[in-house]
Design a protein around this motif. Structure first.
Motif, PDB file in Angstrom:
ATOM      1  N   GLN A  38       9.386   2.322  -2.772  1.00 37.47           N
ATOM      2  CA  GLN A  38      10.347   1.371  -2.608  1.00 37.47           C
ATOM      3  C   GLN A  38       9.822   0.001  -2.153  1.00 37.47           C
ATOM      4  N   TYR A  39      10.557  -0.803  -2.517  1.00 40.96           N
ATOM      5  CA  TYR A  39      10.369  -2.402  -1.990  1.00 40.96           C
ATOM      6  C   TYR A  39      11.504  -3.046  -1.251  1.00 40.96           C
ATOM      7  N   GLY A  40      11.253  -3.205   0.038  1.00 34.49           N
ATOM      8  CA  GLY A  40      12.356  -3.774   0.892  1.00 34.49           C
ATOM      9  C   GLY A  40      12.142  -4.989   1.439  1.00 34.49           C
ATOM     10  N   PHE A  41      13.188  -5.714   1.780  1.00 35.95           N
ATOM     11  CA  PHE A  41      13.387  -7.086   2.363  1.00 35.95           C
ATOM     12  C   PHE A  41      14.033  -7.128   3.789  1.00 35.95           C
ATOM     13  N   ILE A  42      13.685  -8.151   4.410  1.00 34.54           N
ATOM     14  CA  ILE A  42      14.007  -8.519   5.803  1.00 34.54           C
ATOM     15  C   ILE A  42      13.701  -7.327   6.822  1.00 34.54           C
TER      16      ILE A  42
END
Length: 203
Positions: A38-42
């Protein structure tokens, strides 16, 4: 006559409940191994780094403030093992980088640059609220360590510093669609980010 009218809906409800239980259970048996990217933000760690922007960075070169910070996204590789159709337990590894300028204490002129690499290792668990063919809803939590290795350079010298920091993640809600291979999105707070999406395989 009345008895037949009562028995008919009871039989229908019983049959539907049986089929639902059988379908869910048979599908859940396929979820022994759960692998995802997965690729996450913040992430909470990035937010902490921003808060630390107002705190001095004390290194052998002197005392500095961070300025103009930039962050990458937060990619993660996760593996969970499930002994039943609801609970899963495993681990996750992830990474993100940050960079920016250094301003010396007492001044407002940029005198150097910094780059920090953050490596995260965590133990996790999850619970699937809904486990149906094509659709899963779940929540989870994790606890781990973040290793931050920073490189700080002014016009004359370069210094490095490594810190080991605790970190956590709470996945409020995850939604997965697909079969053995599916796509998912998560909403939470912690090292994986406020928002994350990726691909998942269950076998």
């Amino acid at each position: 006559m009345i008895r037949k009218r009562i028995m008919k809906p009871v039989l229908v409800v019983t049959l539907v409940a049986f089929l639902f239980t059988f379908t869910t259970a048979s599908f859940a048996q396929e979820r022994k191994h759960d692998l995802s990217f997965q690729y996450g933000f913040i992430s909470i760690d990035q937010f902490t780094d921003i808060i630390e922007d107002i705190v001095l960075v004390v290194i052998t070169l002197g005392n500095y403030y961070k300025e103009d910070m930039k962050f990458t996204g937060v990619p993660f590789l996760t593996y969970h093992y499930s002994a039943n159709d609801r609970f899963g337990f495993g681990g996750a590894i992830g990474y993100y980088a940050s960079s920016g300028n250094l301003v010396q204490e007492g001044g407002d002129v940029v005198v150097g640059v910094f780059r920090e690499r953050n490596y995260i290792v965590a133990a996790e668990l999850d619970y699937h609220w809904i486990m149906r063919p094509g659709l899963q809803l779940y929540s989870g939590a994790g606890l781990g360590l973040r290793v931050r290795r920073g490189t700080y350079a002014d016009e004359a010298e370069t210094d490095t510093m490594t810190k080991v920091l605790p970190t956590f993640h709470l996945n409020a809600l995850g939604v997965r669609v697909g079969g053995k291979v599916g796509f998912f999105a998560e909403l939470g707070v912690g090292y994986k980010g406020l928002l994350a999406a990726g691909i998942n395989a269950q076998f």
